[in-house]
Design an enzyme around this catalytic site. Structure first.
Site, PDB file in Angstrom:
ATOM      1  N   GLU A   1      59.497  56.034  25.114  1.00  0.00           N
ATOM      2  CA  GLU A   1      59.861  54.660  25.443  1.00  0.00           C
ATOM      3  C   GLU A   1      59.658  53.727  24.259  1.00  0.00           C
ATOM      4  O   GLU A   1      58.761  53.919  23.443  1.00  0.00           O
ATOM      5  CB  GLU A   1      59.009  54.169  26.623  1.00  0.00           C
ATOM      6  CG  GLU A   1      59.430  54.866  27.902  1.00  0.00           C
ATOM      7  CD  GLU A   1      58.609  54.418  29.105  1.00  0.00           C
ATOM      8  OE1 GLU A   1      59.181  54.348  30.196  1.00  0.00           O
ATOM      9  OE2 GLU A   1      57.413  54.143  28.950  1.00  0.00           O
TER      10      GLU A   1
ATOM     11  N   CYS B   1      57.835  47.537  20.027  1.00  0.00           N
ATOM     12  CA  CYS B   1      56.681  48.429  20.167  1.00  0.00           C
ATOM     13  C   CYS B   1      57.224  49.857  20.204  1.00  0.00           C
ATOM     14  O   CYS B   1      57.916  50.233  21.149  1.00  0.00           O
ATOM     15  CB  CYS B   1      55.961  48.053  21.457  1.00  0.00           C
ATOM     16  SG  CYS B   1      54.530  49.046  21.796  1.00  0.00           S
TER      17      CYS B   1
ATOM     18  N   CYS C   1      50.247  61.955  24.550  1.00  0.00           N
ATOM     19  CA  CYS C   1      49.164  61.760  23.573  1.00  0.00           C
ATOM     20  C   CYS C   1      48.099  62.812  23.844  1.00  0.00           C
ATOM     21  O   CYS C   1      47.790  63.092  25.000  1.00  0.00           O
ATOM     22  CB  CYS C   1      48.569  60.356  23.731  1.00  0.00           C
ATOM     23  SG  CYS C   1      47.350  59.953  22.453  1.00  0.00           S
TER      24      CYS C   1
ATOM     25  N   CYS D   1      42.019  58.457  26.220  1.00  0.00           N
ATOM     26  CA  CYS D   1      41.273  57.219  26.443  1.00  0.00           C
ATOM     27  C   CYS D   1      41.328  56.929  27.938  1.00  0.00           C
ATOM     28  O   CYS D   1      42.389  57.049  28.558  1.00  0.00           O
ATOM     29  CB  CYS D   1      41.868  56.080  25.627  1.00  0.00           C
ATOM     30  SG  CYS D   1      41.873  56.480  23.870  1.00  0.00           S
TER      31      CYS D   1
ATOM     32  N   CYS E   1      43.941  54.508  29.648  1.00  0.00           N
ATOM     33  CA  CYS E   1      45.343  54.539  29.185  1.00  0.00           C
ATOM     34  C   CYS E   1      46.176  55.523  30.003  1.00  0.00           C
ATOM     35  O   CYS E   1      45.811  56.689  30.152  1.00  0.00           O
ATOM     36  CB  CYS E   1      45.376  54.933  27.708  1.00  0.00           C
ATOM     37  SG  CYS E   1      47.053  55.112  27.082  1.00  0.00           S
TER      38      CYS E   1
ATOM     39  N   GLU F   1      49.417  58.710  19.382  1.00  0.00           N
ATOM     40  CA  GLU F   1      48.491  58.294  18.328  1.00  0.00           C
ATOM     41  C   GLU F   1      49.199  58.505  16.987  1.00  0.00           C
ATOM     42  O   GLU F   1      49.373  59.641  16.529  1.00  0.00           O
ATOM     43  CB  GLU F   1      47.201  59.140  18.424  1.00  0.00           C
ATOM     44  CG  GLU F   1      46.259  59.006  17.246  1.00  0.00           C
ATOM     45  CD  GLU F   1      45.974  57.568  16.823  1.00  0.00           C
ATOM     46  OE1 GLU F   1      45.444  56.785  17.614  1.00  0.00           O
ATOM     47  OE2 GLU F   1      46.280  57.226  15.658  1.00  0.00           O
TER      48      GLU F   1
ATOM     49  N   CYS G   1      51.129  47.213  27.816  1.00  0.00           N
ATOM     50  CA  CYS G   1      50.258  48.135  27.089  1.00  0.00           C
ATOM     51  C   CYS G   1      49.626  49.152  28.012  1.00  0.00           C
ATOM     52  O   CYS G   1      49.061  48.787  29.039  1.00  0.00           O
ATOM     53  CB  CYS G   1      49.065  47.394  26.499  1.00  0.00           C
ATOM     54  SG  CYS G   1      49.434  46.358  25.169  1.00  0.00           S
TER      55      CYS G   1
END
Ligand code: SAH
Ligand code: SF4
Length: 388
Positions: free
Chosen positions: A106, A119, A126, A130, A133, A182, A355
């Site tokens: 995305e 963005c 990933c 975290c 997230c 990341e 986010c």
């Protein structure tokens, strides 16, 4: 790399022509010299693709027709397919891109008064986890290639009508590597993509308008500084190792002391080139005044701005967002010490573009999960009065 440029189909009928999108100047030079073309042709090709955004070889009007035909036989200018394009009530746009291997990522465009920020994603999924997230709950699928990354910018320019206007009229003015993944676990490809994006004869976005966000891959931070000199953002989120080990697990490998030393060594930091510290506001977890004071102690002497991000919930997420009042208290401590500490307004929540909400359709969220997510958001917004 050169070789095989002349074969255009393999035995399965797949198009094997090399894709010009994602190639840098050296790659184009090498291919064109192999075809016996002079160096200036590679320069023209680079400009047509990255500065003018042409999608057909016939649009390359300063090349003779036989050369255009020869190029079309040997190369593709392939953009990924847009499988979904959504526009939020606040003007945020989200594209879901499907790459040739079926993987999806995305890209989100966020317009503001004085800028338009794209963005971009650096990986499908990933490998890090975290705790706050959503992307971190997705199984890592693969690194994006330079072509996959640069194409996100090119597709946004296509939709925004940015190829044909002068640079002062462009709607896409800034890029942040804050989408899925990341970036510093895919450093080679991200650096190559950034170099293509920054090239003055191509997309031509300045290094002061590109920000790379990392959760703290310490050994790669220095390399990014040296090879690209773009702006740096660090996903800090906790000010002691105990909590950071838990919510940003890469901290177990690269603890705060090492992270802070790597940031202090980032080249050229100054008031005009500040580090952004991202700090997600988690209710009762990392949002006390004592945390804010410890944050100030940690960053002392580093030219910094602090980006306070209200936590964006997702189904099953183990946290709540801090209250407005607590976020303000936290921000006041930072402001009073003379730092800029904007509270990031959540954007594009209605299209799950905020986010930490990105999770590609490679692991498509079901209707039920989406409905749960919308319900969580509505409840939360009503409770804390945050407007989406
Ligand atoms: N992997 C990189 C870049 C992508 S994440 C990194 O971690 O820095 C972009 C930012 O969104 C990071 O600061 C990340 O910590 C933050 N984020 C992730 N999940 C979030 C959530 N649910 N709510 C608010 N911010 C979140
Ligand atoms: Fe990965 Fe960044 Fe999400 Fe952490 S916050 S899981 S590093 S995308």
């Amino acid at each position: 790399m050169p070789g095989g440029a002349l074969a255009s189909k393999d035995t399965s009928g797949a198009d094997t022509r090399p894709n010009l999108i994602g190639m840098d100047r050296d790659d184009m030079n090498a291919f064109l010299s192999e075809m016996g073309e002079p160096a200036f042709r590679a320069k023209q090709l680079f400009q047509w693709i990255y500065n003018r955004g042409v999608t057909e070889f016939d649009g390359m009007t300063n090349m003779a027709k036989p050369l255009r035909a020869k190029l079309a036989e040997s190369f593709r200018m392939h953009r990924p397919e847009v499988t979904a394009h959504q526009v939020s009530s606040d003007g945020t746009q989200k594209w879901l891109l499907r790459y040739d291997d079926g993987n999806e990522a995305e890209t989100v465009y966020i317009p503001d008064d004085d800028r338009g920020t794209l963005c971009v994603s650096s990986q499908v999924g990933c490998t890090l986890t975290c705790k706050f997230c959503h992307t971190g709950t997705q199984r890592m699928v693969r690194n994006l290639t330079p072509a996959d990354i640069v194409a996100q910018v090119m597709l946004a320019r296509d939709t925004l009508g940015d190829w044909t206007v002068t640079s002062d009229k462009r709607r896409l003015t800034n890029i942040v590597f804050m989408g899925m993944g990341e970036p510093l676990y895919n450093t080679d490809n991200v650096i190559k993509a950034m170099k293509i994006i920054m090239d003055g004869e191509g997309i031509s976005l300045s290094k002061r308008r590109i920000t790379l966000s990392t959760s703290g891959v310490v050994p790669e931070i220095e390399r990014v500084g040296q090879e690209t000199d773009v702006l740096l953002a660090i996903s800090l989120h906790a000010v002691n190792d105990e909590l950071r080990n838990e919510i940003v697990p890469i901290n177990r490998k690269y603890p705060l002391k090492e992270l802070m030393a790597a940031v202090r060594a980032y080249p050229g930091l100054s008031n005009a080139k500040r580090v952004t510290w991202e700090y997600v506001m988690l209710k009762g977890v990392n949002d006390s005044v004592a945390d804010a004071k410890e944050l100030l102690r940690l960053i002392k002497g580093i030219p910094s701005k602090i980006n306070l991000i209200p936590f964006n919930p997702w189904p099953g997420s183990p946290y709540d967002c801090s209250t407005d009042a607590q976020i303000k208290k936290f921000a006041d401590v930072i402001w009073n010490a003379g730092y800029s500490a904007p509270i990031r307004t959540p954007r594009g929540r209605d299209i799950l573009a905020a986010c930490g909400q990105l999770k590609s359709e490679s692991q498509r969220i079901g209707k039920r999960e989406r409905m749960q997510m919308e319900a969580i958001q509505a409840e939360k917004e009503a409770a804390v009065g945050i407007s989406a």
